[in-house]
Scaffold this active site. Structure first.
Site, PDB file in Angstrom:
ATOM      1  N   GLU A  52      29.819  20.448  69.482  1.00 17.33           N
ATOM      2  CA  GLU A  52      28.815  19.404  69.729  1.00 17.33           C
ATOM      3  C   GLU A  52      28.688  18.413  68.581  1.00 17.33           C
ATOM      4  O   GLU A  52      28.303  17.259  68.798  1.00 17.33           O
ATOM      5  CB  GLU A  52      27.453  20.029  70.044  1.00 17.33           C
ATOM      6  CG  GLU A  52      27.386  20.724  71.400  1.00 17.33           C
ATOM      7  CD  GLU A  52      27.799  22.188  71.361  1.00 17.33           C
ATOM      8  OE1 GLU A  52      28.362  22.617  70.319  1.00 17.33           O
ATOM      9  OE2 GLU A  52      27.578  22.901  72.350  1.00 17.33           O
ATOM     10  N   PHE A 114      16.625  32.788  75.931  1.00 19.43           N
ATOM     11  CA  PHE A 114      18.037  32.681  75.566  1.00 19.43           C
ATOM     12  C   PHE A 114      18.409  31.212  75.343  1.00 19.43           C
ATOM     13  O   PHE A 114      18.091  30.362  76.169  1.00 19.43           O
ATOM     14  CB  PHE A 114      18.905  33.295  76.668  1.00 19.43           C
ATOM     15  CG  PHE A 114      20.376  33.132  76.396  1.00 19.43           C
ATOM     16  CD1 PHE A 114      20.964  33.752  75.299  1.00 19.43           C
ATOM     17  CD2 PHE A 114      21.168  32.338  77.212  1.00 19.43           C
ATOM     18  CE1 PHE A 114      22.316  33.594  75.027  1.00 19.43           C
ATOM     19  CE2 PHE A 114      22.525  32.174  76.943  1.00 19.43           C
ATOM     20  CZ  PHE A 114      23.101  32.802  75.852  1.00 19.43           C
ATOM     21  N   GLN A 115      19.063  30.952  74.254  1.00 20.02           N
ATOM     22  CA  GLN A 115      19.477  29.595  73.860  1.00 20.02           C
ATOM     23  C   GLN A 115      18.297  28.625  73.800  1.00 20.02           C
ATOM     24  O   GLN A 115      18.442  27.449  74.126  1.00 20.02           O
ATOM     25  CB  GLN A 115      20.584  29.068  74.781  1.00 20.02           C
ATOM     26  CG  GLN A 115      21.886  29.836  74.585  1.00 20.02           C
ATOM     27  CD  GLN A 115      23.110  29.146  75.144  1.00 20.02           C
ATOM     28  OE1 GLN A 115      23.040  28.469  76.152  1.00 20.02           O
ATOM     29  NE2 GLN A 115      24.252  29.336  74.490  1.00 20.02           N
ATOM     30  N   LYS A 164      15.471  22.729  82.099  1.00 15.37           N
ATOM     31  CA  LYS A 164      16.360  22.925  83.247  1.00 15.37           C
ATOM     32  C   LYS A 164      15.612  22.736  84.573  1.00 15.37           C
ATOM     33  O   LYS A 164      16.154  22.155  85.515  1.00 15.37           O
ATOM     34  CB  LYS A 164      16.961  24.330  83.172  1.00 15.37           C
ATOM     35  CG  LYS A 164      18.183  24.494  84.052  1.00 15.37           C
ATOM     36  CD  LYS A 164      18.871  25.833  83.799  1.00 15.37           C
ATOM     37  CE  LYS A 164      20.108  25.974  84.667  1.00 15.37           C
ATOM     38  NZ  LYS A 164      20.740  27.294  84.468  1.00 15.37           N
ATOM     39  N   MET A 481      36.307  14.703  45.341  1.00 13.86           N
ATOM     40  CA  MET A 481      35.131  14.102  44.728  1.00 13.86           C
ATOM     41  C   MET A 481      34.313  15.175  43.994  1.00 13.86           C
ATOM     42  O   MET A 481      33.768  14.911  42.918  1.00 13.86           O
ATOM     43  CB  MET A 481      34.280  13.392  45.780  1.00 13.86           C
ATOM     44  CG  MET A 481      33.238  12.459  45.192  1.00 13.86           C
ATOM     45  SD  MET A 481      33.960  11.173  44.148  1.00 13.86           S
ATOM     46  CE  MET A 481      34.154   9.822  45.307  1.00 13.86           C
TER      47      MET A 481
END
Lengths: 583, 171
Positions: A52, A114-115, A164, A481
């Site tokens: 993502e 969940f999630q 949802k 760097m």
């Protein structure tokens, strides 16, 4: 005609209505209804990323290269949290982006489902605005407002979190654009009195400088044109931040190069010695100003910015002009012409600037025969690709600064880099987004061996969509760097900055269906670059460069513009705590 | 190396906002995210339709930071208007406190007598305690609470201040 539609369908219809061509996303449980609504719909092309974060950076690259807002679609929980880095990146660099996140059903919010993650809470301070949609009937209006907020004023990311059940529930929907709440109206024009004062100040300046930033590019091509016009009228030299490269053509005699920590000697000296700084769409970032109490001590400052919060944030200015760069530049030019101003005599100032240019601050030493200096690699890459008008993205680190110093930009929207947040792993997905928006352009991600590994999985995305993206790795086997700072600030104690166990980038390219090219000797450089350009498909070039080259010029942490380190200067091995404590 | 301190000013800001979910977290979070101070914060909706809230924030910081706070607040989409009362001129600020005092005999009589001096109202009483309701400037409440400490102070609840500009016009 009014009909009932599901939240997911309303979302898709609204995105189509907004002219969205691409959605960068990754499916998951909490966005399945939206993915189902997208299924078989050929009005929007969904680009399936591999992570993502890649979706968010690809949307940024698309937005930066096309000027249109990028759209992201991810699931709840880890989908949203993975996207956060890209959202924060877009927030820092003012990139217009609308991010749709799935959320667990309304009834489960707060139950540690969940999630589940508190996406609204997590993104509150790295978005311009965010929404939790609780009713599908509000969706069309919210999407409409979200696109306005993302693109108008100072652009930025907006998150729309959709549970949802709201995606599934039905609501009335009509083709007619939703009634808009008119609560976001940024000021775009400056007051006439202030414009008159600005014209007066510019006309009176003996040593003026135009200091431009990403705001000029965000404002659009008109701002770029007007900047050139104002420069012609006033004769002032021009410098730019990292984000503003391309707003002013790098082949113009008035161009001083980038300013700031790794800017040119002439741009930093000119800023320091100027009597008037006209800041156009830049924000006096700490990488630009160096030590604040020594920043341009004798100059008056005009600051053009659409964001009132940028005014006086770090540097107090004499005249703020709040508004859109293009509009305010047009106002100034109009005021200049109306009052019949002519270019001031800047002979003396130009002579001083030429004196600083003569230091040739971008000169670098050649080392042993055959060894490729990274600066030289960029110079050759520029020389061999400039006729193709390429789009360049970068990761973050030394290679990014070398690209900014040695690749030259003539037009806006050709330079995509993570400036504010400094996100390693930005370049490859950004190049993918840029390529989608510019299918016929040569798009090159200039990368480092460490940065490229941060979103290396996106090689698969380019393969899937047949995107001929090029990745040019300056491979010095270091997080260059970090190593440079450790050398300069911590007596060369190279703590964890060596890129151990690097993959074979050529084999990795081939494993993903890309072409892989390795360049090991200076004699192979041009041929390797040419082979990259000529290949009709994605290419990784693994260019092995001098391992311990440093990026100069450099204003060390806590130093003034006038204390630049140039190649050949003695570099002390340590710093005091005050300097170390600065970022 | 030592951390340096800058001179601070106290400012009272009123903020009109859309009364939408998360707005308080957004404003309070802006202060923590950018390292600003909140001395007190009050919020309540003030319109018939319950769609606009008025927030009063007391903050302190160097003048440049106060200006940044003002600008950063105005940048939030649901914020309609920010007024720095301290900046725009004379204003009234008031706070309400509930103060519980327990004691018998001479202390109890003295507490009641001082409450009268401060025009505090008794809103609850037992034979050994009072709850006083006191409205006024924060200073006035501070001094009343200070006096009550000697007389059996049990607990204090304060609302934080609300402020309003003096004169006929709105902020």
């Amino acid at each position: 005609m009014k009909t009932e539609r599901s939240g997911a369908e309303i979302l898709v219809e609204s995105l189509v209505a907004k002219g969205v061509e691409f959605v960068f996303g990754y499916p998951g449980g909490a966005v399945l209804p939206i993915y189902d609504a997208l299924f078989g719909d050929d009005r929007i092309r969904h680009i399936l990323v591999r992570h993502e974060a890649g979706a968010a950076h690809a949307a940024e690259g698309y937005a930066r290269a096309t000027g249109k807002p990028g759209v992201v679609l991810v699931t709840s929980g880890p989908g949203a949290t993975n996207a956060v880095t890209g959202i924060a990146d877009a927030f820092m660099d003012s990139i217009p982006m609308v991010v749709i996140t799935g959320q667990v059903p309304t009834a489960l919010i707060g139950s540690d489902a969940f999630q589940e993650a508190d996406t609204i809470g997590i993104t509150r301070h790295c978005t311009k605005h965010n929404y939790l949609v609780k009713d599908p009937s509000q969706l069309a209006g919210i999407i409409d407002e979200a696109f306005r907020i993302a693109t108008e004023g100072r652009p930025g990311p907006v998150v729309i979190d959709i549970p949802k059940d709201v995606q599934i529930a039905q609501a009335a929907w009509s083709q007619v654009a939703p009634q808009q709440r008119n609560r976001y109206n940024p000021q775009v024009e400056a007051p006439a009195d202030d414009i008159a004062q600005a014209v007066e100040m510019i006309a009176a300046a003996k040593a003026p400088i135009l200091y431009t930033g990403g705001g000029v590019i965000n404002s659009g091509p008109e701002a770029t044109r007007l900047l050139r016009e104002l420069q012609k009228l006033t004769g002032a030299p021009v410098t730019s931040t990292l984000m503003g490269l391309g707003a002013f053509p790098a082949d113009d005699p008035a161009w001083l190069g980038m300013l700031g920590m790794h800017g040119t000697y002439e741009s930093n000296m000119a800023m320091n010695r100027s009597d008037l700084i006209v800041c156009v769409g830049a924000r006096f970032d700490d990488r630009v100003t160096g030590r604040l109490d020594a920043f341009a001590p004798n100059s008056k400052k005009i600051h053009i910015d659409i964001d009132r919060a940028s005014i006086n944030k770090t540097v107090p200015v004499d005249l703020p002009l709040i508004g859109d760069c293009a509009k305010v530049l047009a106002q100034i030019i109009e005021g200049w012409l109306e009052t019949g101003r002519t270019k001031a005599d800047l002979t003396e100032w130009n002579a001083r600037v030429d004196g600083w240019k003569a230091r040739q601050s971008l000169a670098y030493p050649r080392r042993k025969a055959g060894e490729i200096m990274p600066q030289f690699a960029i110079e050759r890459l520029y020389a061999l690709t400039k006729d193709k008008d390429p789009v360049i993205s970068t990761e973050v680190g030394q290679h990014q600064m070398w690209a900014a110093q040695y690749f030259h930009f003539m037009k806006p929207n050709k330079w995509l880099t993570s400036g504010g947040l400094g996100t390693m792993g930005y370049g490859l997905p950004a190049a993918i987004g840029a390529q989608l928006g510019n299918p016929d352009s040569l798009v090159i991600d200039i990368a480092g061996d460490a940065s490229i590994q941060m979103n290396i999985q996106e090689l698969g995305t380019a393969t899937q969509y047949r995107l001929p993206v090029k990745v040019f790795i300056l491979n010095n086997e270091w997080m260059g760097m970090v190593r440079q700072w450790q050398q300069l600030t911590y007596e060369s104690r190279y703590s964890n900055s060596y890129s151990d166990s690097l993959p074979d980038f050529v084999k990795l390219a081939e494993a993903y269906g890309w072409k892989g090219i390795r360049i090991e000797d200076e004699s192979q450089l041009d041929a390797g670059i040419q082979a990259m350009i000529d290949h009709d498909g994605p290419v990784i070039v693994d260019c092995l460069v001098a391992k311990e080259a440093n990026c100069f010029p450099m204003i060390p942490s806590g130093a003034a513009h006038t204390d630049m380190i140039l190649y050949g200067d003695e570099v002390a091995g340590t710093m005091d705590d005050e300097a170390k404590a600065l970022v | 190396m030592k951390i340096k301190q800058e001179a601070q000013e106290r400012h009272v800001l009123t903020i009109m906002v859309d009364n939408e979910a998360g707005i308080l977290a957004k404003i309070a979070g802006l202060f923590t995210a950018r390292g600003y101070n909140i001395d007190s914060l009050t919020v309540a909706d003030i319109t018939d339709g319950h769609d606009v809230s008025r927030i009063t924030i007391v903050t302190h910081g160097p003048p440049a930071i106060i200006d940044q706070i003002h600008a950063q607040l105005e940048r939030l989409v649901p914020v309609h208007k920010v007024t720095d009362l301290t900046e725009v001129g004379p204003y009234v600020e008031r706070e309400l406190a509930l103060i519980k005092v327990s004691g018998k005999g001479e202390n109890r009589v003295e507490a009641l007598r001082l409450a009268d001096v401060f025009r505090a109202k008794v809103v609850d009483t037992t034979t050994s305690s009072f709850i006083f309701e006191l409205t006024g400037s924060p200073d006035k409440i501070d001094s009343f609470v200070g006096l009550m400490k000697e007389l059996g102070l049990v607990e204090v609840g304060r609302t934080g201040i609300v402020g309003m500009i003096r004169g006929a016009s709105a902020a």
